[in-house]
Design a protein around this motif. Structure first.
Motif, PDB file in Angstrom:
ATOM      1  N   ILE A 135      63.542  30.112  78.287  1.00 12.68           N
ATOM      2  CA  ILE A 135      64.311  29.386  79.300  1.00 12.68           C
ATOM      3  C   ILE A 135      65.757  29.192  78.833  1.00 12.68           C
ATOM      4  CG2 ILE A 135      64.570  27.151  80.453  1.00 12.68           C
ATOM      5  CD1 ILE A 135      61.559  26.959  80.561  1.00 12.68           C
ATOM      6  N   ILE A 136      65.925  28.829  77.553  1.00 15.14           N
ATOM      7  CA  ILE A 136      67.268  28.657  77.006  1.00 15.14           C
ATOM      8  C   ILE A 136      68.044  29.970  77.067  1.00 15.14           C
ATOM      9  CG2 ILE A 136      68.566  28.154  74.898  1.00 15.14           C
ATOM     10  CD1 ILE A 136      66.383  26.150  74.178  1.00 15.14           C
ATOM     11  N   LYS A 137      67.349  31.105  76.810  1.00 11.20           N
ATOM     12  CA  LYS A 137      68.000  32.411  76.883  1.00 11.20           C
ATOM     13  C   LYS A 137      68.493  32.695  78.300  1.00 11.20           C
ATOM     14  CE  LYS A 137      69.361  36.303  75.195  1.00 11.20           C
ATOM     15  NZ  LYS A 137      70.399  36.364  74.141  1.00 11.20           N
ATOM     16  N   VAL A 138      67.676  32.355  79.281  1.00 10.64           N
ATOM     17  CA  VAL A 138      68.073  32.559  80.675  1.00 10.64           C
ATOM     18  C   VAL A 138      69.329  31.745  80.996  1.00 10.64           C
ATOM     19  CG1 VAL A 138      67.388  32.208  83.074  1.00 10.64           C
ATOM     20  CG2 VAL A 138      65.749  33.138  81.437  1.00 10.64           C
ATOM     21  N   ILE A 139      69.358  30.487  80.498  1.00  8.17           N
ATOM     22  CA  ILE A 139      70.524  29.626  80.716  1.00  8.17           C
ATOM     23  C   ILE A 139      71.759  30.222  80.040  1.00  8.17           C
ATOM     24  CG2 ILE A 139      71.513  27.343  80.246  1.00  8.17           C
ATOM     25  CD1 ILE A 139      68.689  26.216  80.427  1.00  8.17           C
ATOM     26  N   GLU A 140      71.586  30.735  78.825  1.00  7.69           N
ATOM     27  CA  GLU A 140      72.713  31.333  78.093  1.00  7.69           C
ATOM     28  C   GLU A 140      73.267  32.557  78.819  1.00  7.69           C
ATOM     29  OE1 GLU A 140      71.274  30.076  73.576  1.00  7.69           O
ATOM     30  OE2 GLU A 140      70.952  32.110  74.330  1.00  7.69           O
ATOM     31  N   LEU A 149      71.755  29.753  71.008  1.00  6.37           N
ATOM     32  CA  LEU A 149      70.694  29.031  70.313  1.00  6.37           C
ATOM     33  C   LEU A 149      69.370  29.777  70.367  1.00  6.37           C
ATOM     34  CD1 LEU A 149      69.506  26.413  69.026  1.00  6.37           C
ATOM     35  CD2 LEU A 149      69.282  25.519  71.349  1.00  6.37           C
ATOM     36  N   SER A 150      69.114  30.506  71.443  1.00 14.36           N
ATOM     37  CA  SER A 150      67.819  31.158  71.621  1.00 14.36           C
ATOM     38  C   SER A 150      67.497  32.129  70.485  1.00 14.36           C
ATOM     39  CB  SER A 150      67.774  31.890  72.960  1.00 14.36           C
ATOM     40  OG  SER A 150      68.816  32.852  73.039  1.00 14.36           O
ATOM     41  N   ASN A 151      68.498  32.875  70.003  1.00 11.09           N
ATOM     42  CA  ASN A 151      68.259  33.822  68.911  1.00 11.09           C
ATOM     43  C   ASN A 151      67.865  33.100  67.626  1.00 11.09           C
ATOM     44  OD1 ASN A 151      68.937  35.897  70.628  1.00 11.09           O
ATOM     45  ND2 ASN A 151      71.030  36.080  69.896  1.00 11.09           N
ATOM     46  N   MET A 152      68.502  31.966  67.359  1.00 10.15           N
ATOM     47  CA  MET A 152      68.149  31.188  66.166  1.00 10.15           C
ATOM     48  C   MET A 152      66.775  30.550  66.314  1.00 10.15           C
ATOM     49  SD  MET A 152      71.791  29.457  65.072  1.00 10.15           S
ATOM     50  CE  MET A 152      72.125  28.762  66.695  1.00 10.15           C
ATOM     51  N   LEU A 153      66.422  30.165  67.540  1.00  9.28           N
ATOM     52  CA  LEU A 153      65.093  29.608  67.771  1.00  9.28           C
ATOM     53  C   LEU A 153      64.013  30.654  67.508  1.00  9.28           C
ATOM     54  CD1 LEU A 153      65.529  27.430  70.999  1.00  9.28           C
ATOM     55  CD2 LEU A 153      65.105  26.650  68.662  1.00  9.28           C
ATOM     56  N   VAL A 154      64.262  31.891  67.930  1.00  7.54           N
ATOM     57  CA  VAL A 154      63.298  32.963  67.671  1.00  7.54           C
ATOM     58  C   VAL A 154      63.131  33.184  66.171  1.00  7.54           C
ATOM     59  CG1 VAL A 154      62.812  35.426  67.980  1.00  7.54           C
ATOM     60  CG2 VAL A 154      63.696  34.077  69.882  1.00  7.54           C
ATOM     61  N   LEU A 155      64.239  33.083  65.430  1.00  7.59           N
ATOM     62  CA  LEU A 155      64.153  33.216  63.976  1.00  7.59           C
ATOM     63  C   LEU A 155      63.269  32.121  63.384  1.00  7.59           C
ATOM     64  CD1 LEU A 155      65.097  34.694  61.429  1.00  7.59           C
ATOM     65  CD2 LEU A 155      67.073  33.170  61.358  1.00  7.59           C
ATOM     66  N   ALA A 156      63.432  30.882  63.864  1.00  3.40           N
ATOM     67  CA  ALA A 156      62.584  29.782  63.413  1.00  3.40           C
ATOM     68  C   ALA A 156      61.132  29.993  63.846  1.00  3.40           C
ATOM     69  CB  ALA A 156      63.106  28.457  63.941  1.00  3.40           C
ATOM     70  N   LEU A 157      60.943  30.569  65.034  1.00  5.03           N
ATOM     71  CA  LEU A 157      59.593  30.816  65.531  1.00  5.03           C
ATOM     72  C   LEU A 157      58.883  31.904  64.730  1.00  5.03           C
ATOM     73  CD1 LEU A 157      60.144  30.594  69.396  1.00  5.03           C
ATOM     74  CD2 LEU A 157      58.894  28.996  67.937  1.00  5.03           C
ATOM     75  N   CYS A 158      59.646  32.784  64.089  1.00  2.00           N
ATOM     76  CA  CYS A 158      59.031  33.782  63.195  1.00  2.00           C
ATOM     77  C   CYS A 158      58.310  33.095  62.038  1.00  2.00           C
ATOM     78  CB  CYS A 158      60.097  34.734  62.658  1.00  2.00           C
ATOM     79  SG  CYS A 158      60.748  35.880  63.886  1.00  2.00           S
ATOM     80  N   VAL A 159      58.868  31.977  61.605  1.00  2.00           N
ATOM     81  CA  VAL A 159      58.212  31.177  60.555  1.00  2.00           C
ATOM     82  C   VAL A 159      57.098  30.337  61.164  1.00  2.00           C
ATOM     83  CG1 VAL A 159      58.558  29.423  58.778  1.00  2.00           C
ATOM     84  CG2 VAL A 159      60.347  31.116  59.227  1.00  2.00           C
ATOM     85  N   ALA A 160      57.382  29.718  62.307  1.00  2.00           N
ATOM     86  CA  ALA A 160      56.398  28.842  62.948  1.00  2.00           C
ATOM     87  C   ALA A 160      55.154  29.596  63.391  1.00  2.00           C
ATOM     88  CB  ALA A 160      57.029  28.140  64.144  1.00  2.00           C
ATOM     89  N   ALA A 161      55.273  30.893  63.660  1.00  2.00           N
ATOM     90  CA  ALA A 161      54.136  31.683  64.139  1.00  2.00           C
ATOM     91  C   ALA A 161      52.963  31.647  63.172  1.00  2.00           C
ATOM     92  CB  ALA A 161      54.571  33.129  64.375  1.00  2.00           C
ATOM     93  N   SER A 162      53.244  31.538  61.885  1.00  2.00           N
ATOM     94  CA  SER A 162      52.170  31.452  60.895  1.00  2.00           C
ATOM     95  C   SER A 162      51.989  30.041  60.344  1.00  2.00           C
ATOM     96  CB  SER A 162      52.446  32.413  59.730  1.00  2.00           C
ATOM     97  OG  SER A 162      53.648  32.064  59.067  1.00  2.00           O
ATOM     98  N   VAL A 163      53.048  29.241  60.367  1.00  2.00           N
ATOM     99  CA  VAL A 163      52.963  27.888  59.800  1.00  2.00           C
ATOM    100  C   VAL A 163      52.164  26.956  60.694  1.00  2.00           C
ATOM    101  CG1 VAL A 163      54.293  25.843  59.163  1.00  2.00           C
ATOM    102  CG2 VAL A 163      55.079  28.103  58.458  1.00  2.00           C
ATOM    103  N   ILE A 164      52.406  26.982  62.006  1.00  2.00           N
ATOM    104  CA  ILE A 164      51.692  26.080  62.922  1.00  2.00           C
ATOM    105  C   ILE A 164      50.181  26.299  62.877  1.00  2.00           C
ATOM    106  CG2 ILE A 164      51.397  25.423  65.343  1.00  2.00           C
ATOM    107  CD1 ILE A 164      54.332  25.891  65.783  1.00  2.00           C
ATOM    108  N   PRO A 165      49.664  27.542  62.852  1.00  2.00           N
ATOM    109  CA  PRO A 165      48.213  27.723  62.755  1.00  2.00           C
ATOM    110  C   PRO A 165      47.597  27.135  61.493  1.00  2.00           C
ATOM    111  CG  PRO A 165      49.217  29.734  63.545  1.00  2.00           C
ATOM    112  CD  PRO A 165      50.344  28.823  63.139  1.00  2.00           C
ATOM    113  N   ALA A 166      48.397  26.932  60.450  1.00  2.00           N
ATOM    114  CA  ALA A 166      47.869  26.360  59.216  1.00  2.00           C
ATOM    115  C   ALA A 166      47.371  24.937  59.421  1.00  2.00           C
ATOM    116  CB  ALA A 166      48.941  26.380  58.121  1.00  2.00           C
TER     117      ALA A 166
END
Length: 227
Positions: A135-140, A149-166
């Motif tokens: 949604i943020i990307k669409v706004i940008e 911000l959306s690109n940096m969020l995706v970078l953080a989500l690359c980490v969160a993709a494995s951290v959150i399931p832990a």
């Protein structure tokens, strides 16, 4: 999810949120475009994951956001932050993430059985986060903002993709689900403004970040599952 586990997850995410909100440099990081501060709305929205009452968790997570924000400013008072605090943007981000997370929480509660939610909540929450980034990307794009911000969020989500399931009970399965969510949606976000050659290099870097986060996630899962 128990409140202490929720607080641990919030404390892990908060440094990323603070960095994106105040210190990440971008071409649009002016006082008139405080879109980075939307990241501060992520932590309070975690309250929907609490099994001990929404409002109790929301108050605690809101305190985590405020305290981390104050500590960040106090510890860096000698340095010039990338942008000034915009109270209106922060409140808007909190309300926006609460509405988005609330919609998904309602959707899950009506269409997914309770046992399934308890098992797959890490992937469901990851879906909320990556949908918010979309949604943020669409706004940008609508406002013609580059290096947003959306690109940096995706970078953080690359980490969160494995951290959150832990923090859940189906670490491997939820991690695989998150990968299948991250590749198409995250790839579309980061590659929409670049050519094919640059997109390949960006995809390699983001994949490298994800792989480097896996050992930390496995260790975190083992620690949490043994406690």
């Amino acid at each position: 999810m128990k409140i202490y586990t929720l607080l641990l997850l919030a404390i892990f995410l908060q440094p990323f949120c603070i960095y994106f909100a105040l210190y990440a440099k971008a071409k649009y990081s002016s006082e008139n475009k405080p879109i980075n501060q939307f990241a501060l709305g992520v932590t309070p929205s975690l309250a929907y994951l609490s099994a001990e009452g929404f409002w109790n968790a929301f108050v605690l997570l809101f305190i985590v956001t405020v305290v981390s924000l104050v500590l960040s400013l106090l510890l860096n008072f000698r340095y010039v932050i990338a942008r000034k605090i915009n109270t209106s943007a922060i409140l808007t981000s909190i309300v926006s993430f609460l509405l988005i997370a609330g919609f998904f929480d309602w959707l899950v509660g009506h269409f997914i059985v309770e046992n399934g939610y308890e098992k797959f909540w890490p992937s469901l929450y990851f879906l909320r986060l990556i949908f918010s980034a979309l949604i943020i990307k669409v706004i940008e794009r609508k406002r013609k903002i580059k290096d947003g911000l959306s690109n940096m969020l995706v970078l953080a989500l690359c980490v969160a993709a494995s951290v959150i399931p832990a923090f859940g009970d189906a670490f491997i399965l939820c991690t695989l689900i998150n990968i299948f969510l991250l590749i198409p949606i995250g790839g579309a976000i980061v590659s929409s403004d670049v050519d094919n050659t640059s997109a390949g290099g960006i995809a390699f870097f983001y994949g490298y970040v994800f792989i480097m986060s896996l050992p930390v996630s496995v260790l975190l899962y083992l620690v949490l599952s043994s406690s």
